[in-house]
Motif scaffolding. Structure first.
Motif, short mmCIF file in Angstrom:
data_model
loop_
_atom_site.label_atom_id
_atom_site.label_comp_id
_atom_site.label_asym_id
_atom_site.label_seq_id
_atom_site.Cartn_x
_atom_site.Cartn_y
_atom_site.Cartn_z
N ALA A 193 14.36 14.38 8.06
CA ALA A 193 14.13 13.11 8.75
C ALA A 193 14.12 12.01 7.69
CB ALA A 193 12.80 13.13 9.47
N ILE A 233 6.90 25.33 -1.34
CA ILE A 233 5.47 25.26 -1.67
C ILE A 233 5.02 23.82 -1.88
CG2 ILE A 233 5.93 25.75 -4.13
CD1 ILE A 233 2.77 26.77 -2.16
N GLU A 234 5.92 22.94 -2.36
CA GLU A 234 5.47 21.56 -2.61
C GLU A 234 5.15 20.85 -1.29
OE1 GLU A 234 4.58 20.42 -5.39
OE2 GLU A 234 5.57 21.76 -6.82
N THR A 235 5.90 21.14 -0.24
CA THR A 235 5.60 20.55 1.07
C THR A 235 4.25 21.05 1.56
OG1 THR A 235 7.88 20.14 1.71
CG2 THR A 235 6.35 20.51 3.51
N ASP A 239 1.45 18.25 2.15
CA ASP A 239 1.18 17.86 3.55
C ASP A 239 0.28 18.83 4.31
OD1 ASP A 239 2.95 15.92 2.93
OD2 ASP A 239 4.57 16.62 4.23
N SER A 275 7.58 30.53 -5.76
CA SER A 275 7.92 31.39 -6.90
C SER A 275 6.72 31.77 -7.76
CB SER A 275 8.96 30.70 -7.79
OG SER A 275 9.92 30.07 -7.00
N ARG A 278 1.43 30.06 -5.71
CA ARG A 278 0.41 29.00 -5.66
C ARG A 278 -0.18 28.82 -4.26
NH1 ARG A 278 3.02 23.75 -7.63
NH2 ARG A 278 5.06 24.67 -7.21
N VAL A 325 12.74 31.53 -6.78
CA VAL A 325 13.27 32.69 -6.06
C VAL A 325 14.71 32.45 -5.60
CG1 VAL A 325 11.03 33.56 -5.28
CG2 VAL A 325 12.29 31.96 -3.85
N ALA A 347 12.04 21.64 4.79
CA ALA A 347 11.45 21.52 3.46
C ALA A 347 11.69 20.13 2.91
CB ALA A 347 12.06 22.58 2.55
N GLY A 348 11.21 19.90 1.71
CA GLY A 348 11.39 18.61 1.06
C GLY A 348 12.76 18.51 0.39
N ALA A 349 12.90 17.43 -0.40
CA ALA A 349 14.20 17.10 -1.01
C ALA A 349 14.67 18.17 -2.00
CB ALA A 349 14.07 15.76 -1.72
N THR A 350 13.73 18.92 -2.60
CA THR A 350 14.12 19.89 -3.63
C THR A 350 14.70 21.16 -3.02
OG1 THR A 350 12.25 19.06 -4.91
CG2 THR A 350 13.24 21.12 -5.66
N LEU A 351 13.92 21.81 -2.14
CA LEU A 351 14.38 23.07 -1.56
C LEU A 351 15.57 22.85 -0.62
CD1 LEU A 351 14.07 26.09 -1.31
CD2 LEU A 351 12.31 25.74 0.44
N SER A 354 18.58 22.62 -2.67
CA SER A 354 19.00 23.93 -3.21
C SER A 354 19.78 24.72 -2.18
CB SER A 354 17.78 24.76 -3.62
OG SER A 354 17.22 24.26 -4.77
N1 LIG Z 1 11.73 14.13 5.51
C1 LIG Z 1 11.68 15.39 5.82
O1 LIG Z 1 12.43 15.84 6.70
C2 LIG Z 1 10.73 16.29 5.10
C3 LIG Z 1 10.58 17.62 5.49
C4 LIG Z 1 9.72 18.43 4.79
C5 LIG Z 1 8.98 17.88 3.74
N2 LIG Z 1 9.12 16.59 3.41
C6 LIG Z 1 8.37 16.00 2.29
O2 LIG Z 1 8.82 16.56 1.09
C7 LIG Z 1 7.80 16.46 0.13
C8 LIG Z 1 7.89 17.67 -0.76
O3 LIG Z 1 9.20 17.75 -1.26
P1 LIG Z 1 9.56 18.54 -2.57
O4 LIG Z 1 10.98 18.32 -2.81
O5 LIG Z 1 8.59 18.16 -3.62
O6 LIG Z 1 9.20 20.04 -2.17
P2 LIG Z 1 9.90 21.20 -1.34
O7 LIG Z 1 11.36 21.04 -1.36
O8 LIG Z 1 9.24 21.34 -0.02
O9 LIG Z 1 9.47 22.46 -2.21
C9 LIG Z 1 10.03 22.61 -3.47
C10 LIG Z 1 9.48 23.83 -4.13
O10 LIG Z 1 9.95 25.00 -3.51
C11 LIG Z 1 9.89 26.04 -4.44
N3 LIG Z 1 11.10 26.83 -4.47
C12 LIG Z 1 11.16 28.19 -4.45
N4 LIG Z 1 12.39 28.61 -4.57
C13 LIG Z 1 13.18 27.53 -4.66
C14 LIG Z 1 14.56 27.37 -4.85
N5 LIG Z 1 15.39 28.42 -4.93
N6 LIG Z 1 15.05 26.12 -4.92
C15 LIG Z 1 14.24 25.05 -4.82
N7 LIG Z 1 12.90 25.14 -4.66
C16 LIG Z 1 12.37 26.39 -4.60
C17 LIG Z 1 9.74 25.38 -5.83
O11 LIG Z 1 8.41 25.59 -6.27
P3 LIG Z 1 8.09 26.93 -7.10
O12 LIG Z 1 9.06 26.94 -8.25
O13 LIG Z 1 6.69 26.85 -7.48
O14 LIG Z 1 8.40 28.05 -6.15
C18 LIG Z 1 9.95 23.92 -5.54
O15 LIG Z 1 9.25 23.08 -6.41
C19 LIG Z 1 6.52 16.39 0.90
O16 LIG Z 1 5.83 15.23 0.53
C20 LIG Z 1 6.93 16.32 2.35
O17 LIG Z 1 6.23 15.30 3.03
C21 LIG Z 1 9.98 15.77 4.05
#
Ligand SMILES: NC(=O)c1ccc[n+]([C@@H]2O[C@H](COP(=O)([O-])OP(=O)(O)OC[C@H]3O[C@@H](n4cnc5c(N)ncnc54)[C@H](OP(=O)(O)O)[C@@H]3O)[C@@H](O)[C@H]2O)c1
Length: 414
Positions: A193, A233-235, A239, A275, A278, A325, A347-351, A354
């Motif tokens: 979103a 895990i970061e989400t 949140d 991974s 946590r 992972v 998930a968030g922008a990172t996962l 990926s």
């Molecule tokens: N707008 C939307 O639609 C939406 C949806 C969901 C969340 N969000 C927001 O996103 C924010 C968090 O985003 P974020 O980017 O920091 O976190 P994220 O994408 O939810 O989580 C990232 C974490 O996932 C773990 N992970 C495990 N395997 C992975 C892989 N193969 N590739 C990537 N990550 C992997 C990593 O932590 P480890 O290395 O410790 O495993 C990584 O730091 C929150 O504030 C939430 O509000 C927005």
């Protein structure tokens, strides 16, 4: 089996598309029948002079419940009993075996099965009920069936037709089921979103709520269609989301709620990619109704002795330089160990990035809120290293809908 396109149907078969369309609508009345496919069936007594009669309709509501064909046969029996004024039978619909009027045709969205699982083979149910012909819209990729259902029907003298023009819609109904059986991995949807300027939150992380209640209710329906919701895990840490299925927020009619009772009693498994181990036992995602799974890297947190409230699963890393992972191995195990047909990545922008960069997303759904969050806001996806336009990741737009105050765009990677 005879394969026919709609243009090849003769005068007597002219109504077949209408009955197959109805069978597809019946199948779609449940969000998911996982791990089984969604299947609908309409049984018709065709009569060119007097007009056709729909004898019975049925659909599959979930594993362990009657398949579409026995459900339609039982419905035909119930309708016939009611029409004759007899007392209706008291046994469950699927437990009755009875004959249909001579010359009946069954329209089924998927090849009838020929094996005994939690219920008996549907090909046998159709043979015993005395149908004269069976019209299907897709072949069953399950190695236990895969043409065996058609062979069993034909061996009993039943004519089988394949309505090829309905194959796309019939496969679309069950794209997760086909994906798991043909590619050994689930169909993956990624939902995001954002604001009009492509931001998901303010710089300080505040994001509740960018989109309207109607969009969030629509996301609840996406959850109802999947078998696993995957997040990072970061989400979870930022949140503390519950990621549960909340039928009351879906805006369903009493009939839709009843139809999906089985689905709601078995919510999607919630999956955290974590991974480094946590995840806390007190996170809302762990405490909700149903299963919660956490994937961690082989060896991470193995020394912890206290049992956790969630299930731990170990996975390898994607490669030696990556300490996270491996996403393909997560999807493999969700397909093979949990029989997940469809996965929703929330998930968030990172996962999310990926998953997209690894080419593992089959459908991207983006809700766009008519708001501007400014240049300091957080981006939709953490994708970097694109130096030329030719490096861009391209998508085709499948659908654009207005949902409440927001826009929903459904895309397919090109
Ligand atoms: N707008 C939307 O639609 C939406 C949806 C969901 C969340 N969000 C927001 O996103 C924010 C968090 O985003 P974020 O980017 O920091 O976190 P994220 O994408 O939810 O989580 C990232 C974490 O996932 C773990 N992970 C495990 N395997 C992975 C892989 N193969 N590739 C990537 N990550 C992997 C990593 O932590 P480890 O290395 O410790 O495993 C990584 O730091 C929150 O504030 C939430 O509000 C927005």
């Amino acid at each position: 089996m005879q394969t026919l396109r709609n243009t090849e149907l003769d005068g007597q078969q002219a109504s077949w598309p209408q009955y197959m369309q109805r069978a597809i609508e019946l199948a779609a009345s449940v969000f998911s029948a996982a791990p089984n496919p969604r299947v609908g069936c309409v049984i018709v007594k065709e009569n060119a002079q007097a007009g056709d009669t729909v004898l019975g309709e049925g659909w599959h509501k979930g594993a362990g419940l009657p398949h579409a064909e026995p459900d339609a046969i039982a419905d035909a029996h119930r309708r016939a009993t009611e029409a004759s004024g007899d007392t209706p039978a008291t046994e469950p619909r699927h437990a009755q075996a009875q004959s249909l009027p001579a010359g009946s045709t069954a329209f089924v969205t998927l090849e009838p099965c020929c094996h005994t699982g939690r219920t008996g083979p549907c090909s046998v149910a159709l043979i015993e009920a005395g149908v004269e012909r069976v019209v299907i819209a897709s072949l069953d990729p399950n190695p236990k069936v895969s043409g065996g259902g058609i062979a069993a029907l034909e061996a009993s003298g039943i004519e089988v037709f394949f309505l090829q023009d309905f194959e796309d819609s019939a496969r679309r109904l069950n794209r997760g089921f086909f994906s798991r059986l043909e590619r050994q991995r689930p169909f993956v949807r990624c939902k995001l979103a954002m604001s009009l300027d492509g931001r998901t939150a303010l710089a300080n992380g505040e994001s509740k709520w960018i989109t309207s209640e109607a969009a969030r209710s629509d996301v609840q329906r996406l959850r109802a269609e999947c078998d696993a919701i995957v997040t990072g895990i970061e989400t979870v840490l930022a949140d503390d989301p519950s990621m549960t299925l909340r039928p009351a927020e879906m805006g369903l009619s009493p009939q839709q709620l009843e139809c999906n009772e089985h689905r709601f009693s078995k919510p999607p498994v919630r999956v955290v990619l974590d991974s480094q181990a946590r995840l806390s036992d007190s996170a809302k995602i762990v405490l909700g109704n149903g299963r919660c799974l956490a994937y961690r890297l082989n060896g991470a947190g193995e020394s912890a002795t206290a049992p956790s409230r969630y299930e731990n699963r170990f996975a390898p890393s994607a490669n030696v330089s990556d300490s996270r992972v491996s996403l393909p191995s997560v999807l493999d195990s969700l397909a093979s160990l949990d029989e997940c047909n469809e996965v929703l990545v929330e998930a968030g922008a990172t996962l999310s990035a990926s998953f997209i960069e690894a080419g593992l997303v089959d459908e991207l759904i983006v809700y766009i809120a008519p708001k501007l969050l400014g240049r300091d806001g957080r981006p939709l996806l953490n994708i970097s290293g694109l130096d030329q336009l030719s490096d861009a990741l391209n998508f085709d737009v499948d659908a654009v809908e207005r949902i409440g105050a927001d826009i929903k765009v459904t895309l397919r990677p090109r």
